[in-house]
Design a protein around this motif. Sequence first.
Motif, PDB file in Angstrom:
ATOM      1  N   GLU A 152       0.829  -1.214   0.000  1.00 16.89           N
ATOM      2  CA  GLU A 152       0.000   0.000   0.000  1.00 16.89           C
ATOM      3  C   GLU A 152       0.860   1.260   0.000  1.00 16.89           C
ATOM      4  O   GLU A 152       0.633   2.178  -0.777  1.00 16.89           O
ATOM      5  CB  GLU A 152      -0.883   0.055   1.258  1.00 16.89           C
ATOM      6  CG  GLU A 152      -2.096  -0.814   1.266  1.00 16.89           C
ATOM      7  CD  GLU A 152      -2.870  -0.638   2.560  1.00 16.89           C
ATOM      8  OE1 GLU A 152      -4.049  -0.262   2.464  1.00 16.89           O
ATOM      9  OE2 GLU A 152      -2.312  -0.859   3.648  1.00 16.89           O
ATOM     10  N   LEU A 199       1.494   3.961  -2.981  1.00 17.74           N
ATOM     11  CA  LEU A 199       1.165   5.352  -2.689  1.00 17.74           C
ATOM     12  C   LEU A 199       2.335   6.275  -3.030  1.00 17.74           C
ATOM     13  O   LEU A 199       2.135   7.373  -3.546  1.00 17.74           O
ATOM     14  CB  LEU A 199       0.808   5.511  -1.204  1.00 17.74           C
ATOM     15  CG  LEU A 199       0.556   6.937  -0.747  1.00 17.74           C
ATOM     16  CD1 LEU A 199      -0.793   7.412  -1.259  1.00 17.74           C
ATOM     17  CD2 LEU A 199       0.622   7.027   0.759  1.00 17.74           C
ATOM     18  N   ARG A 200       3.537   5.797  -2.786  1.00 12.46           N
ATOM     19  CA  ARG A 200       4.730   6.591  -3.069  1.00 12.46           C
ATOM     20  C   ARG A 200       5.111   6.570  -4.552  1.00 12.46           C
ATOM     21  O   ARG A 200       6.064   7.203  -4.975  1.00 12.46           O
ATOM     22  CB  ARG A 200       5.925   6.103  -2.235  1.00 12.46           C
ATOM     23  CG  ARG A 200       5.726   6.202  -0.735  1.00 12.46           C
ATOM     24  CD  ARG A 200       5.607   7.641  -0.291  1.00 12.46           C
ATOM     25  NE  ARG A 200       5.636   7.762   1.146  1.00 12.46           N
ATOM     26  CZ  ARG A 200       4.645   8.248   1.882  1.00 12.46           C
ATOM     27  NH1 ARG A 200       3.543   8.659   1.310  1.00 12.46           N
ATOM     28  NH2 ARG A 200       4.749   8.326   3.187  1.00 12.46           N
ATOM     29  N   ARG A 216      -3.019   5.174   8.606  1.00 10.49           N
ATOM     30  CA  ARG A 216      -3.168   5.156   7.143  1.00 10.49           C
ATOM     31  C   ARG A 216      -3.452   6.564   6.615  1.00 10.49           C
ATOM     32  O   ARG A 216      -2.873   7.001   5.635  1.00 10.49           O
ATOM     33  CB  ARG A 216      -4.295   4.221   6.725  1.00 10.49           C
ATOM     34  CG  ARG A 216      -3.919   2.774   6.684  1.00 10.49           C
ATOM     35  CD  ARG A 216      -5.046   1.931   6.091  1.00 10.49           C
ATOM     36  NE  ARG A 216      -4.561   0.605   5.831  1.00 10.49           N
ATOM     37  CZ  ARG A 216      -4.519  -0.356   6.741  1.00 10.49           C
ATOM     38  NH1 ARG A 216      -4.937  -0.137   7.969  1.00 10.49           N
ATOM     39  NH2 ARG A 216      -4.051  -1.544   6.430  1.00 10.49           N
ATOM     40  N   GLY A 254      -1.474   8.902   3.923  1.00  9.19           N
ATOM     41  CA  GLY A 254      -2.192   8.985   2.648  1.00  9.19           C
ATOM     42  C   GLY A 254      -2.648   7.671   2.077  1.00  9.19           C
ATOM     43  O   GLY A 254      -3.048   7.613   0.926  1.00  9.19           O
ATOM     44  N   VAL A 255      -2.609   6.581   2.838  1.00  8.67           N
ATOM     45  CA  VAL A 255      -3.057   5.283   2.347  1.00  8.67           C
ATOM     46  C   VAL A 255      -4.555   5.188   2.566  1.00  8.67           C
ATOM     47  O   VAL A 255      -5.055   5.466   3.653  1.00  8.67           O
ATOM     48  CB  VAL A 255      -2.345   4.127   3.096  1.00  8.67           C
ATOM     49  CG1 VAL A 255      -2.926   2.784   2.697  1.00  8.67           C
ATOM     50  CG2 VAL A 255      -0.858   4.160   2.808  1.00  8.67           C
ATOM     51  N   LYS A 256      -5.272   4.813   1.518  1.00  9.78           N
ATOM     52  CA  LYS A 256      -6.726   4.668   1.612  1.00  9.78           C
ATOM     53  C   LYS A 256      -7.083   3.197   1.709  1.00  9.78           C
ATOM     54  O   LYS A 256      -6.465   2.359   1.070  1.00  9.78           O
ATOM     55  CB  LYS A 256      -7.410   5.272   0.386  1.00  9.78           C
ATOM     56  CG  LYS A 256      -7.253   6.760   0.309  1.00  9.78           C
ATOM     57  CD  LYS A 256      -7.991   7.314  -0.879  1.00  9.78           C
ATOM     58  CE  LYS A 256      -7.849   8.815  -0.879  1.00  9.78           C
ATOM     59  NZ  LYS A 256      -8.013   9.387  -2.190  1.00  9.78           N
TER      60      LYS A 256
END
Length: 108
Positions: A16, A20-21, A93, A97-99
């Motif tokens: 994740e 995201l990165r 999270r 910024g992890v959804k």
Amino acid sequence: MTTKIDLKKLGAAIREIRELRGLTQREVAERMNLSVNFLSMVENGKRGISIEHLNEMAEILDVPTSFITFLGSTSPRNKLAAGLMDEIQQLVRNSIGVKTPEAAMAHA
């Protein structure tokens, strides 16, 4: 309240954050001097990862190592503690910024 690190949850957290990165498995593996296959196995919960590699990965992903291990932890058996842990994991999270899959679907 006893929790353990679950390899599947740990791998999912790594994936994740990596995605995201905007990094590929190849990019992370090369920076860590690991094989893409090894990183894939870690992300799929089929291999563990050493503390040294986890620390290095956290640095590459620009998150505290503790965030990765916390997201990879099992929930306690006590319902109240499990609910609190779930809420805290969501806060972690959100802070990076992890959804969750549910949140991603709501925004699609």
